[in-house]
Scaffold this motif. Sequence first.
Motif, short mmCIF file in Angstrom:
data_model
loop_
_atom_site.label_atom_id
_atom_site.label_comp_id
_atom_site.label_asym_id
_atom_site.label_seq_id
_atom_site.Cartn_x
_atom_site.Cartn_y
_atom_site.Cartn_z
N ASN A 21 3.43 5.39 -0.76
CA ASN A 21 2.26 5.74 0.52
C ASN A 21 3.22 6.25 1.95
OD1 ASN A 21 3.32 3.07 0.92
ND2 ASN A 21 1.54 2.52 2.93
N HIS A 22 4.31 6.82 1.69
CA HIS A 22 4.84 6.70 2.69
C HIS A 22 5.00 8.21 1.74
CE1 HIS A 22 3.72 3.97 5.37
NE2 HIS A 22 3.91 3.01 5.25
N PHE A 30 8.84 3.85 -3.53
CA PHE A 30 9.66 3.29 -2.50
C PHE A 30 9.36 0.98 -3.04
CE2 PHE A 30 6.90 4.59 0.12
CZ PHE A 30 6.68 3.46 0.62
N ASN A 32 9.44 -1.67 -0.73
CA ASN A 32 8.40 -2.67 0.14
C ASN A 32 8.38 -4.24 -0.17
OD1 ASN A 32 6.89 -3.42 1.96
ND2 ASN A 32 5.07 -2.23 1.72
N ASN A 35 7.60 -9.08 4.15
CA ASN A 35 8.31 -8.93 5.79
C ASN A 35 8.94 -10.29 5.83
OD1 ASN A 35 6.17 -6.91 5.89
ND2 ASN A 35 8.01 -6.75 6.93
N ARG A 67 16.60 -3.31 11.24
CA ARG A 67 16.82 -4.72 9.96
C ARG A 67 17.79 -4.77 8.67
NH1 ARG A 67 10.21 -4.50 7.86
NH2 ARG A 67 9.58 -4.04 9.99
N TRP A 90 7.83 5.99 8.68
CA TRP A 90 7.87 5.39 7.55
C TRP A 90 8.28 6.71 6.59
CZ3 TRP A 90 9.47 0.38 7.10
CH2 TRP A 90 8.61 -0.06 8.28
N ASN A 121 11.94 -0.56 4.02
CA ASN A 121 11.81 -0.09 2.43
C ASN A 121 12.91 0.54 2.03
OD1 ASN A 121 8.98 -0.81 3.01
ND2 ASN A 121 8.56 0.68 3.82
C1 GCU Z 1 3.88 -1.06 7.09
C2 GCU Z 1 4.07 0.04 6.68
C3 GCU Z 1 5.13 -0.50 5.25
C4 GCU Z 1 6.24 -1.50 5.46
C5 GCU Z 1 5.82 -2.77 6.84
C6 GCU Z 1 6.89 -3.20 7.35
O1 GCU Z 1 3.28 -1.85 6.45
O2 GCU Z 1 3.06 0.04 6.36
O3 GCU Z 1 5.61 0.62 4.48
O4 GCU Z 1 7.18 -1.90 4.54
O5 GCU Z 1 5.20 -2.11 7.80
O6 GCU Z 1 7.30 -3.67 8.17
O7 GCU Z 1 7.66 -3.88 6.53
#
Ligand code: GCU
Length: 130
Positions: A21-22, A30, A32, A35, A67, A90, A121
């Motif tokens: 989506n990015h 990619f 994801n 968190n 991160r 992103w 990501n």
């Molecule tokens: C957003 C973003 C995600 C990302 C996420 C994050 O939701 O759309 O692609 O992984 O933030 O904070 O990790």
Amino acid sequence: DTVRYEAESATLSAGGTIDSNHVGFSGTGFANATNAAGSYVEWTVNAAAAGQATLEFGYANGTTAARPVDIAVNGTVVASGVTFPGTGAWTTWSAVSRTANLVAGSNTIRVTATTADGPANLDYLDVTLP
Ligand code: GCU
């Protein structure tokens, strides 16, 4: 030479997803990862011979907080607290590189988040061997 291992062929810890989506990523998506501290992405890479490799991780971090991750090769952490700084969006992709020793044959490269934000990501791992 350099071989690209896409994140969509990596293994993710529970809850991680391959997203698309990015825009701007390599391949079809990619990784994801969730968190959470301890969430990870792991690639299996092949080395024709033992030696020092350059590991380049393509990533995006649309936040302003870095991160950090630990990088483990074959289960041993070889680089701690490697920061993946914010990229501004992103959809803005950058790369972080480290060197590590690989064994001949199959190697696992695992990137594990050390903070509750999880990893950035992750788009790909480029492995360069001499
Ligand atoms: C957003 C973003 C995600 C990302 C996420 C994050 O939701 O759309 O692609 O992984 O933030 O904070 O990790």
